[in-house]
Scaffold this active site. Sequence first.
Site, PDB file in Angstrom:
ATOM      1  N   GLY A  42       0.706  -1.206   0.034  1.00 13.12           N
ATOM      2  CA  GLY A  42      -0.032   0.043  -0.058  1.00 13.12           C
ATOM      3  C   GLY A  42       0.741   1.326  -0.192  1.00 13.12           C
ATOM      4  N   THR A  49       4.469   0.936   1.755  1.00 15.23           N
ATOM      5  CA  THR A  49       4.774  -0.545   2.550  1.00 15.23           C
ATOM      6  C   THR A  49       4.731  -1.645   1.574  1.00 15.23           C
ATOM      7  OG1 THR A  49       3.118   0.391   4.420  1.00 15.23           O
ATOM      8  CG2 THR A  49       3.526  -2.012   4.405  1.00 15.23           C
ATOM      9  N   ASP A 164      -5.687   7.465  13.173  1.00 12.43           N
ATOM     10  CA  ASP A 164      -6.179   7.390  11.815  1.00 12.43           C
ATOM     11  C   ASP A 164      -7.167   6.132  11.639  1.00 12.43           C
ATOM     12  OD1 ASP A 164      -6.642   7.990   8.982  1.00 12.43           O
ATOM     13  OD2 ASP A 164      -4.550   6.933   8.402  1.00 12.43           O
TER      14      ASP A 164
END
Length: 363
Positions: A42, A49, A164
């Site tokens: 991602g 990542t 988040d």
Amino acid sequence: MPLPLNNLSAFHNDVFQETQLGQLCGRKELFRERYLILRMLGRGGFGVTFLARDWSLPGKPLCAIKQLCPRVSAPSALETARRRFQREAKVLALLGSHSRIPSLLDYFVLEEEFYLIQEYVRGMTLARLIRRYGCQSETVVKNWLREMLLLLEYVHSNGAIHRDIKPQNVIRCEDDGRLVLIDFGAVKEQLVKVLELSTKCTTTHFVGTAGFAPPEQMALRPVYGSDLYALGMTCLYLLSGKAPLEFDRDRMSSNVQWRTSEGFRGTERIALSKSFSTILDKMLEPSLQRRYQSAAEILADLDSLLPRDDLFRCLNQAPAPPKEEPPSVVEHLSSIERMARSIRESKARRDRKTPKQNLPRTC
């Protein structure tokens, strides 16, 4: 074999060309003589990542390598960033001792780049689950909320704020079904602050996601209650399949008008219990003072209100009418026949373990 870069989108192509991990992706060369880079997992505004294998350990287990951005080149700023990165990484390592948070396996700074090596959690994000299986019932969402609140109690008790929480950052582990919270924002926030100081400019960047982040977090002042707001918005997503920005908001109060939004669940209207609706409303309060202050407060309301819902539903369900024999048949039975019938029915009740009130009474 190296990946065919010409088949990648422009959005991903620059990652493979400009990062060391991207250049190693799909090749046999090891990163730091240890990690075999397999593919990109991602990409976000603060890093990328990759999935890798740790060839230094027995079984060559999978791991996730997160390369954090932005770069910090000024020597003084780099040293400050390094200190803050190490401090927050230690907090993340402490949190990783919990079964619902990926373990931090290693962290380091290499050529002015910041890296986190974490446990790889095999599973599917809640966002993908909703896309595949559709919206979830109130019962499922309540159970999910309870799991996440217990986890947030642990996170907040260690002085950490996730910053988040959203469906993309919660994974349902395919091995044992547990929910795992990923992508903590504290490390990223510290690096952003260092970048702002080194460039001597003020930015409007914040760690979080628009719609899921409450007003105080948008103003760069996140608190524990900010995670609770994001958790409430995630519940709405699970119930409706709608992203936060798809809901209307009251112009005066900024409250999310989730109760009256058209098409809340496609063409259906979702029916929530009064108690759960009240909890969601308080979790989604734009005003920090009127919002829940801790995960424990929400858990207390769930514990006190949910049993009432169950009792209310039981009391409002009329029992099924007894299946009585036609009067003409009963009236012409002899006393011995009635006794035999009663014995047979009593035995049948025991065999089927059927509540007595649902069977005809024969005396």
